[in-house]
Design a protein around this motif. Structure first.
Motif, short mmCIF file in Angstrom:
data_model
loop_
_atom_site.label_atom_id
_atom_site.label_comp_id
_atom_site.label_asym_id
_atom_site.label_seq_id
_atom_site.Cartn_x
_atom_site.Cartn_y
_atom_site.Cartn_z
N ALA A 291 0.63 -0.99 0.13
CA ALA A 291 0.08 -0.09 -0.05
C ALA A 291 0.83 1.38 -0.18
O ALA A 291 0.62 2.46 -0.50
CB ALA A 291 -0.99 0.08 1.25
N THR B 166 -0.33 3.33 -4.41
CA THR B 166 -1.69 3.87 -3.87
C THR B 166 -3.03 3.05 -4.48
O THR B 166 -3.77 3.36 -3.57
CB THR B 166 -1.90 5.60 -4.24
N ASP B 167 -3.14 2.43 -5.48
CA ASP B 167 -4.20 1.93 -6.09
C ASP B 167 -4.34 0.47 -4.97
O ASP B 167 -5.81 0.36 -4.63
CB ASP B 167 -3.91 1.38 -7.60
N THR C 49 -5.80 1.79 -1.73
CA THR C 49 -7.37 2.11 -2.01
C THR C 49 -8.01 0.93 -1.83
O THR C 49 -9.32 0.96 -1.10
CB THR C 49 -7.66 2.84 -3.36
N ASN D 46 -8.36 0.22 1.83
CA ASN D 46 -8.97 1.47 2.55
C ASN D 46 -10.42 1.32 2.46
O ASN D 46 -11.38 1.46 3.01
CB ASN D 46 -8.61 2.82 2.28
N THR D 47 -10.95 0.63 1.07
CA THR D 47 -12.29 0.47 0.77
C THR D 47 -12.91 -0.80 1.20
O THR D 47 -13.94 -1.02 1.76
CB THR D 47 -12.62 0.86 -0.84
#
Length: 213
Positions: A18, A22-23, A26, A29-30
């Motif tokens: 991570a 950044t993808d 995400t 995080n999601t």
């Protein structure tokens, strides 16, 4: 032997990935962390992976459960007792029946020893399995990732992982396998865990496709 990941290191590796992508951050995080998918190093597992070739996971599991119902314990010797008709009744196509029998014979003859594979490199394992009828690179990739938990495999033939990667990174549908492999290099030496994050995204969103070959 090639590097492995474990239950103790899995989430730390996810966090490391991570930080560099950044993808992938995400996705975590999601949807949270992915499951640590694993399977035992058995004939049954390899049969399961063969059954998963080019069909839905649900269809493959249904066929596996039918086989287990039929023979109780899915071993090479018991499998080889089944007739073509019995294999068909377990939802096994003629082609996959051939593959599964070939694998059973390879294990019974000692051509392949699953315990010995645990101590060999990815390249050595690939060289031994690829010569078996019906065992291609996708099947070997899944075996290395799920069973032996080798940390740095990117299954470029897996449609779910490939489509998830294109969606997550906003790539055109025409992006080639070679381009995806090049982009995945940033995840080394943990491309397996990165792929599990992609599968987690894929399974958490509505778009579904068949798995690889």
């Amino acid at each position: 032997m090639s590097e492995q990941f474990t239950k103790a290191t899995f989430y730390t590796i996810c966090d490391q990935l991570a930080l560099i992508d950044t993808d992938l951050a995400t996705i975590i995080n999601t949807y949270g962390y992915p499951p640590l998918w694993s399977r035992p190093n058995t004939f049954e597992t390899l049969v399961h992976i063969i059954l998963e070739q080019q069909v839905s996971l649900a269809s493959a599991l249904s066929a596996l459960n039918k086989l287990k119902e039929r023979v109780q314990e899915l071993t090479p010797a018991r499998l080889l007792l089944l007739t073509d008709e019995e294999m068909r009744a377990c939802y096994c196509s003629r082609q996959k029946t051939t593959y599964i029998r070939y694998l059973a014979e390879a294990l019974l003859s000692g051509q392949i020893n699953l315990i010995e594979l645990e101590h060999q490199s990815n390249a050595e394992i690939r060289a031994k399995l690829i010569i078996l009828k019906g065992i291609g690179h996708w099947t070997i990739d899944v075996y290395l990732m799920f069973v032996l938990q080798r940390a740095d495999i990117f299954p470029a033939g897996d449609l779910a992982a490939v489509n998830a990667m294109k969606r997550v990174k906003g790539l055109p549908k025409t992006t080639t396998k070679e381009e995806l492999i090049e982009l995945a290099a940033i995840w080394q030496p943990y491309r397996t865990v990165a792929t599990m994050l992609l599968w987690h995204f894929y399974l958490s969103t509505p778009l579904r496709t068949k798995v690889g070959v």
